[in-house]
Design an enzyme around this catalytic site. Sequence first.
Site, PDB file in Angstrom:
ATOM      1  N   SER A 129      -0.766 -16.182 -22.897  1.00  0.00           N
ATOM      2  CA  SER A 129      -0.563 -17.587 -23.276  1.00  0.00           C
ATOM      3  C   SER A 129      -0.494 -17.647 -24.794  1.00  0.00           C
ATOM      4  CB  SER A 129      -1.745 -18.431 -22.806  1.00  0.00           C
ATOM      5  OG  SER A 129      -1.688 -19.731 -23.383  1.00  0.00           O
ATOM      6  N   TYR A 157     -10.985 -19.874 -22.007  1.00  0.00           N
ATOM      7  CA  TYR A 157      -9.559 -19.634 -21.730  1.00  0.00           C
ATOM      8  C   TYR A 157      -8.919 -18.859 -22.886  1.00  0.00           C
ATOM      9  CZ  TYR A 157      -4.724 -20.729 -20.326  1.00  0.00           C
ATOM     10  OH  TYR A 157      -3.406 -20.647 -19.947  1.00  0.00           O
ATOM     11  N   LYS A 197      -7.248 -15.053 -22.676  1.00  0.00           N
ATOM     12  CA  LYS A 197      -5.836 -14.769 -22.930  1.00  0.00           C
ATOM     13  C   LYS A 197      -5.667 -13.792 -24.106  1.00  0.00           C
ATOM     14  CE  LYS A 197      -4.185 -17.267 -19.580  1.00  0.00           C
ATOM     15  NZ  LYS A 197      -3.526 -16.639 -18.420  1.00  0.00           N
TER      16      LYS A 197
END
Length: 254
Positions: free
Chosen positions: A147, A162, A166
Amino acid sequence: MRIVEMFSLSGKKAFVTGAAQGIGQMAALTLAEAGADVAVVDRNQERLKDTVRAIEAVGRRALGINCDVTDPREVDRMIEQILDEFGTVDIAFNNAGICHNEAAEKITFEDWKRVIDINLTGVFLTAQAAGRVMLKNRKGSVINMASMSGHIVNAPQPQSSYNASKAGVLQLTKSLAVEWAPFGVRVNSLSPGYIGTEMTRAAVQWIPTWEASTPMKRMGMPTELMPALVYLACDASSYTTGSDVVVDGGFTCL
Ligand code: NDP
């Protein structure tokens, strides 16, 4: 080889995790349209039926597999099912992921672990399972879902788990690429910006801010990631390994 042939996935066997909806569902259908037979993997087999039907409608073979990518035994069973049905694996798109928005000082250990388990460990386990087959074959393409959040810190939403997961996927990808390059197995990652799926629709209050802070002034659609995915999956990218392809409307330029 002619350029059109380079981009063809005819005869290839692929799997996509997190394929019941969103980017994974679109990816499974796109790989099938490019010529691959596709195993679609998610933790709710019932929700895979639409994806299976869509793949079969373009004339390719589909296999729906119930698997939680955080469980090594389920991942072993997943790869066995694929080998039983398809005989091999040429393309692995390790896409399943979740997002959890919570301030770092408040997030519980369980929520932190859930994000890391799915987004990073799950990617490792399914990449490892595919890699074991591909190393024997001396060929294969692994694509990990990263991402732009592995490169930058999103705002205003607090999502340290998160972002960390990533960033981990980016470095995992490079590590696998270096280990497996001598054996003909390529490993790359894809880093989207904000894309319209259930994941982003769950945080609808932030969409105007995200759009305003993207140079192209809009979110992307899952279809806009697909040419990059096919490039990484096919023989056109034969000298590309350890790379991250960013598709973000210019977000990470700022
Ligand atoms: P969605 O939430 O729409 O789809 C994710 C799918 O993965 C769901 O079907 C989900 O099932 C499944 N899944 C979650 N956990 C597991 C698990 N443990 N085992 C198997 N399947 C699982 O998300 P997107 O399509 O938006 O995202 C796909 C990937 O793209 C994710 O890795 C995400 O981080 C990444 N990404 C998305 C962006 C975006 O803006 N949408 C931007 C950048 C990256 P369930 O519904 O049961 O959770």
